[in-house]
Design a protein around this motif. Structure first.
Motif, PDB file in Angstrom:
ATOM      1  N   ALA A   1       0.851  -1.194   0.000  1.00 16.59           N
ATOM      2  CA  ALA A   1       0.000   0.000   0.000  1.00 16.59           C
ATOM      3  C   ALA A   1       0.883   1.240   0.000  1.00 16.59           C
ATOM      4  CB  ALA A   1      -0.905  -0.012   1.233  1.00 16.59           C
TER       5      ALA A   1
ATOM      6  N   GLU B   1       0.090   4.717   2.312  1.00 13.63           N
ATOM      7  CA  GLU B   1       0.331   4.464   3.726  1.00 13.63           C
ATOM      8  C   GLU B   1       1.808   4.236   3.982  1.00 13.63           C
ATOM      9  OE1 GLU B   1      -1.930   3.137   1.906  1.00 13.63           O
ATOM     10  OE2 GLU B   1      -3.882   3.273   2.885  1.00 13.63           O
TER      11      GLU B   1
ATOM     12  N   LEU C   1       3.751   6.584   6.504  1.00 12.59           N
ATOM     13  CA  LEU C   1       4.256   5.990   7.743  1.00 12.59           C
ATOM     14  C   LEU C   1       5.768   6.149   7.847  1.00 12.59           C
ATOM     15  CD1 LEU C   1       2.088   2.798   8.067  1.00 12.59           C
ATOM     16  CD2 LEU C   1       2.126   4.752   9.585  1.00 12.59           C
TER      17      LEU C   1
ATOM     18  N   PHE D   1       6.106   9.546   9.186  1.00  7.91           N
ATOM     19  CA  PHE D   1       5.738   9.637  10.604  1.00  7.91           C
ATOM     20  C   PHE D   1       6.812   8.982  11.472  1.00  7.91           C
ATOM     21  CE2 PHE D   1       1.129  10.205   9.369  1.00  7.91           C
ATOM     22  CZ  PHE D   1       1.062  11.490   9.866  1.00  7.91           C
TER      23      PHE D   1
ATOM     24  N   VAL E   1       5.902   7.011  18.660  1.00  2.00           N
ATOM     25  CA  VAL E   1       5.485   7.359  17.289  1.00  2.00           C
ATOM     26  C   VAL E   1       6.355   6.598  16.302  1.00  2.00           C
ATOM     27  CG1 VAL E   1       5.366   9.198  15.588  1.00  2.00           C
ATOM     28  CG2 VAL E   1       4.611   9.633  17.897  1.00  2.00           C
TER      29      VAL E   1
ATOM     30  N   ILE F   1       5.607   2.581  16.580  1.00  2.91           N
ATOM     31  CA  ILE F   1       4.330   2.108  16.055  1.00  2.91           C
ATOM     32  C   ILE F   1       4.327   2.203  14.537  1.00  2.91           C
ATOM     33  CG2 ILE F   1       1.859   2.605  16.013  1.00  2.91           C
ATOM     34  CD1 ILE F   1       1.973   2.897  18.964  1.00  2.91           C
ATOM     35  N   SER F   2       4.925   3.261  13.994  1.00  6.09           N
ATOM     36  CA  SER F   2       5.027   3.331  12.533  1.00  6.09           C
ATOM     37  C   SER F   2       5.790   2.127  11.998  1.00  6.09           C
ATOM     38  CB  SER F   2       5.750   4.605  12.111  1.00  6.09           C
ATOM     39  OG  SER F   2       5.180   5.719  12.700  1.00  6.09           O
TER      40      SER F   2
ATOM     41  N   ILE G   1       3.895  -1.222  11.962  1.00  2.00           N
ATOM     42  CA  ILE G   1       2.953  -1.350  10.850  1.00  2.00           C
ATOM     43  C   ILE G   1       3.706  -1.590   9.547  1.00  2.00           C
ATOM     44  CG2 ILE G   1       1.094  -0.204   9.615  1.00  2.00           C
ATOM     45  CD1 ILE G   1       0.831   1.549  12.203  1.00  2.00           C
TER      46      ILE G   1
ATOM     47  N   GLY H   1       4.732  -5.032   8.667  1.00  2.00           N
ATOM     48  CA  GLY H   1       3.700  -5.993   8.278  1.00  2.00           C
ATOM     49  C   GLY H   1       2.979  -5.631   7.004  1.00  2.00           C
ATOM     50  N   LEU H   2       3.514  -4.678   6.246  1.00  2.00           N
ATOM     51  CA  LEU H   2       2.759  -4.189   5.084  1.00  2.00           C
ATOM     52  C   LEU H   2       2.700  -5.178   3.924  1.00  2.00           C
ATOM     53  CD1 LEU H   2       3.233  -0.386   4.523  1.00  2.00           C
ATOM     54  CD2 LEU H   2       1.220  -1.671   5.141  1.00  2.00           C
TER      55      LEU H   2
ATOM     56  N   GLY I   1       1.211  -7.703   3.064  1.00  2.00           N
ATOM     57  CA  GLY I   1       0.081  -8.414   3.632  1.00  2.00           C
ATOM     58  C   GLY I   1       0.001  -9.890   3.311  1.00  2.00           C
TER      59      GLY I   1
END
Lengths: 485, 177
Positions: free
Chosen positions: A106, A109, A113, A116, A139, A142-143, A146, A149-150, A152
């Protein structure tokens, strides 16, 4: 009681605001993008954002000011690491372009991310207050959870993300508990206030305080992937998308070491004797275990993960010595390490294909015959990691070991040198495969793109430059770490 | 026995309740029972917060944790609907010796911490909002002043943290195209 926020303060955080705005714009552009229209604008966001933020970050050089009621600090140490994380963001973005396309992640995102995450790094490296350090760290973390794990559809990527998240949450709890115990014994959250209070004479070292310090070391040890808090590293680095692995191995590690260094050398420097032996053990264990386990790896991505653990060990040597005037070594080493690591991971990326990452060492067999340039740059990065002059890795190790000898830690220096010898074996093994082995199977043409070529070219130039002319950046590192003196 | 004695009794009861219910929570086989014991823990914790004059945190604890978060946990348990087979198997296949040694380590650490907290006089500086000041200013007001005044910067960053969390939830749970 009316609380006023001086408007002046916002002028100092333009880089952070720029990062946030560009990340949000990248998300919105993705939302309103028409089907089959170009991704160009979304993809340009991290590059433009990073360059804008870099420009404004350099404007704050020599700023030295506390803003937002001392919760945020602009100093050269922070500027150095903000600059480093932004440069890492640029390189990672460059090598992501083709890779994201290939693995079908994605995009909107992913890029926002990344930004971020960089924002989190920028915040955690430039604060003297535990609350801001902690929030910045979260911050960032957590970025990254994610981002890991992108991919998917890929079970390994999901496993990496989940594993990193669960263990990371655990480490966060340790860190927070440490901060709470220190707050409980001193009543302060500002690390300079703690340093002043500790030096004032009416402070008594209590076991609670020391327990807090130990828990802090555990928390930061996890983020910097130091043994024995390294268990997650190989699996997460192997399973995550390779561009994110490069980002984790450089950006996260640099930011975590920066915050670690700031906390240890500011608030806890009076207790040097209390933590130096803890770090001594950590440094020796990290170097040794990282290097020895790397010997047995047949997967280059996994091997690089263990090698990054081992490099954390060398950086810990400089922390163990605890000499404030020598802390520039850590900055220099992190700078060098970031470029050579990103370069090596970029080569791993371009050798992969969709669905087959080709990270096994046998994929590298005979690479020199087919793609001499790729083999040559990979050899440069590996030689640099092994610490062979005139490359940057040699200068980094040289300064770290000099520190250890100046500080009288002769055993640590000896163990460090022995470890470099062990490390040379597994780096040179890949070089041997590339140059002296016949290929077993055809792996196809490398997936070279403009972005990854640019990222690799920048890394090669910097690795040579820092190795041959270390002076300029060493001076910059020295000026940056002058805040501890 | 004055107000102090009464407070002490309430504290002992709440503290025991927290310990017992959290122990029960971790040892129940049925996840729903665990969740229910967790609510008891949350309520007992809220009582302790009240004793510390932190009414705002106490109310937030009940509304957010015992209310919203608990509902989410129950939803997840019901949706995932663990079959009995999965519950039967041992989740931690460890030898008795290993278990005991881990338990020993944990107990030693906890006891150390307890002694450290009990027998060393903390020399901490007193914050700018001791219980008396809070009582005269009002709890929510004090919190608000700190959050939107002194701590405005971390507060803003926390909003970014939430945004990142939301992005993560959306992007990770979205079905692959």
């Amino acid at each position: 009681m009316v609380v006023q926020i001086p408007e002046m303060d916002f002028g100092w955080i333009v880089p952070e605001i720029a990062m946030t705005v560009f990340a949000a714009v990248a998300l919105l552009l993705t939302l309103f993008r028409k089907k089959n229209s170009t991704w160009l604008f979304v993809e340009a966001m991290p590059l433009v954002g990073a360059i804008v933020a870099l420009y404004f970050t350099f404007q704050t050089w020599n700023g030295n000011i506390d803003i937002f009621n001392n919760l945020y600090t602009i100093d050269n140490f922070g500027v150095f690491f903000k600059g480093l994380s932004l440069v890492i963001l640029i390189l990672v973005t460059l090598l992501s372009y083709r890779y994201i396309d290939r693995e079908d992640m994605a995009r909107g995102e992913y890029y926002s991310l990344l930004m971020f995450g960089t924002l989190g790094m920028m915040i955690m490296v430039s604060s003297n207050n535990f609350i801001t350090i902690f929030i910045g760290l979260e911050v960032m973390s957590i970025s990254i959870y994610i981002l890991a794990g992108l991919m998917g559809g890929n079970a390994k990527s999901v496993e990496a993300s989940l594993k990193y998240f669960l263990l990371g949450a655990f480490a966060t709890a340790f860190l927070l508990y440490g901060i709470a115990l220190i707050y409980g014994t001193t009543g302060m959250l500002d690390i300079r206030e703690i340093a002043g209070y500790v030096n004032s004479g009416n402070f008594m070292v209590t076991p609670t305080f020391m327990a807090g310090l130990a828990l802090l070391i555990v928390g930061f040890g996890f983020k910097t992937a130091s043994v024995p808090f390294h268990m997650w590293t190989p699996d997460v680095y192997e399973g995550a998308p390779t561009s994110i692995t490069a980002y984790m191995a450089t950006g996260v590690k640099a930011a975590a070491f920066a915050a670690f260094l700031r906390v240890l050398f500011t608030a806890f420097h009076p207790f040097l004797s209390g933590w130096t032996y803890m770090l001594w053990i950590l440094a020796v264990a990290t170097m040794t275990l990282g290097n020895i386990t790397a010997l047995k790896q047949d997967d280059v991505k996994r091997m690089l993960a263990y090698s990054s653990i081992a490099h954390a060990g060398y950086i810990l040597i400089a922390l163990t010595v605890g000499d404030r005037t020598l802390s520039s070594t850590v900055l220099y080493y992190l700078l060098v390490y970031s470029f050579m690591t990103i370069g090596a991971f970029a080569v791993v990326i371009i050798l992969g294909r969709q669905g087959s990452p080709n990270t096994g060492i046998e994929s590298y067999a005979g690479l020199a015959g087919r793609h001499p340039v790729i083999a040559a740059v990979m050899a440069v990065f590996l030689f640099s990691m092994a610490g062979i002059p005139p490359l940057a890795g040699f200068m980094g190790k040289f300064y770290v070991l000099t520190d250890a000898i100046r500080g009288g830690y002769y055993w640590l220096a000896i163990i460090g040198v022995l470890n470099s010898v062990v490390a040379a074996y597994y780096y040179l093994r890949v070089v041997m495969y590339m140059y002296f082995k016949e290929p077993e199977a055809e792996i196809g043409a490398p997936d070279v793109s403009i972005g990854s070529t640019l990222a690799i070219a920048i890394s090669v130039v910097v690795v040579f430059y820092l190795g041959i002319f270390p002076r300029l950046f060493l001076m910059i590192a020295h000026t940056s770490s002058a805040i501890f003196m | 026995m004055g107000a102090i004695g009464f407070k002490f009794v309430v504290f002992i009861v709440a503290a025991l309740l927290v310990i017992v219910s959290s122990l029960l929570m971790t040892t129940r086989k049925n996840p729903i029972h665990s969740a229910l014991w967790m609510i008891v823990t949350f309520f007992a914790m809220a009582v302790i917060y009240l004793l510390l004059n932190a009414q705002f945190i106490a109310v937030a604890q009940i509304m957010v944790y015992a209310g919203a978060i608990m509902m989410l946990i129950l939803f997840v348990i019901m949706m995932v609907s663990l079959d009995n087979g999965a519950q039967e198997q041992k989740r931690f296949p460890m030898a008795m010796g290993t278990r005991l040694s881990w338990a020993l380590v944990v107990v030693v650490l906890l006891v150390e911490l307890m002694f450290a907290a009990l027998f060393y006089q903390a020399t901490a500086k007193v914050g700018s909002y001791p219980a008396e000041a809070v009582a005269s200013l009002g709890n929510a007001k004090t919190m608000g002043m700190l959050l939107y005044g002194k701590y405005i910067f971390p507060f803003e960053i926390a909003s970014i943290l939430l945004l990142v969390g939301i992005i993560g939830a959306v992007v990770l749970s979205r079905k692959n195209k």
